[in-house]
Design a protein around this motif. Structure first.
Motif, PDB file in Angstrom:
ATOM      1  N   LYS A  15       0.966  -1.018   0.005  1.00 14.44           N
ATOM      2  CA  LYS A  15       0.043  -0.123   0.010  1.00 14.44           C
ATOM      3  C   LYS A  15       0.811   1.367   0.122  1.00 14.44           C
ATOM      4  N   SER A  18       2.234   1.698  -3.651  1.00 16.00           N
ATOM      5  CA  SER A  18       1.231   2.460  -4.396  1.00 16.00           C
ATOM      6  C   SER A  18       0.980   3.666  -4.184  1.00 16.00           C
ATOM      7  N   LEU A  19       0.977   4.264  -2.883  1.00 16.22           N
ATOM      8  CA  LEU A  19       0.690   5.729  -2.384  1.00 16.22           C
ATOM      9  C   LEU A  19       1.988   6.600  -3.001  1.00 16.22           C
ATOM     10  N   LEU A  21       3.955   5.706  -5.596  1.00 17.14           N
ATOM     11  CA  LEU A  21       3.773   5.710  -6.884  1.00 17.14           C
ATOM     12  C   LEU A  21       2.912   6.775  -7.480  1.00 17.14           C
ATOM     13  N   PHE A  22       1.896   7.057  -6.558  1.00 20.82           N
ATOM     14  CA  PHE A  22       0.746   7.959  -6.661  1.00 20.82           C
ATOM     15  C   PHE A  22       1.194   9.329  -6.925  1.00 20.82           C
ATOM     16  N   LEU A  23       1.943   9.287  -5.402  1.00 24.69           N
ATOM     17  CA  LEU A  23       2.490  10.795  -5.345  1.00 24.69           C
ATOM     18  C   LEU A  23       3.420  11.157  -6.511  1.00 24.69           C
ATOM     19  N   LEU A  25       3.486  10.444  -9.636  1.00 27.91           N
ATOM     20  CA  LEU A  25       2.667  10.421 -10.931  1.00 27.91           C
ATOM     21  C   LEU A  25       2.039  12.195 -10.748  1.00 27.91           C
ATOM     22  N   CYS A  26       1.831  12.278  -9.520  1.00 29.83           N
ATOM     23  CA  CYS A  26       0.897  13.713  -9.407  1.00 29.83           C
ATOM     24  C   CYS A  26       1.900  14.852  -9.579  1.00 29.83           C
TER      25      CYS A  26
END
Length: 227
Positions: A15, A18-19, A21-23, A25-26
């Protein structure tokens, strides 16, 4: 071999990854957005070109011949006894510049208030100037007089002044203010009445006259006088 991570711990790591990687991408998306906005600001601005009417007619050129007339004094005084001077000019346009037309015949038509007309004819000078001397009329005081001028010369179309010169004769009387003295009270000296003077007149005392009668003969004692 023992397990290093339990299943619950593995799920937590997954988790977090994933978090993260999301940051990432942002951040990449925001960076790309900034580049696009900067590119938009740096793009050339729109320009407008104003073209003045090319179909407009050009400024008209001056006529070949021009003329005008004017009075040097539009309110001359008849009391001065001087002539009324009216000037007129006749010019020829050469390469856009006015050049005087000399030795042309200039005729002035003076139109008085009562309908009568007088004329004068003179020749222009080398610079195209004509000078008229108009004698004033006493009956034209306070009334406008018009002067029309025309020019003529062989080899030219001539010229008529489009607007007449004008003047209005004034009486030229001098108004003198007269100051009237207001009546003032005057005091006349009153003759002094002499005071009555008391006069005293000396009255003489009355004169008393005493008469004594003396008897004749000797007197003896108190007896009877003897004869």
């Amino acid at each position: 071999m023992k397990r290093i991570f339990s299943s619950s711990t593995y799920k937590s790591i997954l988790k977090l990854g994933s978090l993260g990687l999301f940051l990432v991408l942002c951040v990449v998306i925001v960076a790309c957005g900034n580049n696009s906005s900067q590119a938009g600001l740096e793009s050339p601005s729109a320009t407008a070109t104003i073209v003045f009417g090319t179909n407009d007619s050009p400024t008209p050129s001056l006529p070949d011949y021009l003329c005008g007339a004017w009075a040097t004094d539009t309110s001359p005084q008849i009391s001065s006894g001087k002539m009324i001077m009216v000037y007129a000019k006749f010019v020829h346009t050469v390469d856009g510049n006015p050049v005087g037309v000399g030795d042309a015949t200039a005729t002035a038509t003076v139109r008085w208030w009562d309908g009568s007309v007088t004329t004068q004819t003179v020749q222009t000078t080398s610079d195209g100037l004509a000078v008229f001397s108009i004698p004033p009329r006493a009956d034209a005081v306070g009334k406008m007089t018009l002067v029309n001028v025309t020019f003529s010369k062989a080899g030219t179309p001539g010229c008529t002044v489009p607007q007449a010169a004008y003047f209005t004769i004034s009486s030229g009387g001098t108004v003198t203010a007269t100051k009237t003295a207001s009546p003032q009270a005057t005091s006349s000296p009153t003759p002094e009445t002499p005071s009555p003077t008391a006069t005293s007149t000396a009255v003489p005392f009355p004169t008393v006259t005493i008469t004594v009668t003396v008897p004749t003969g000797p007197i003896h004692g108190t007896g009877t006088p003897h004869p």
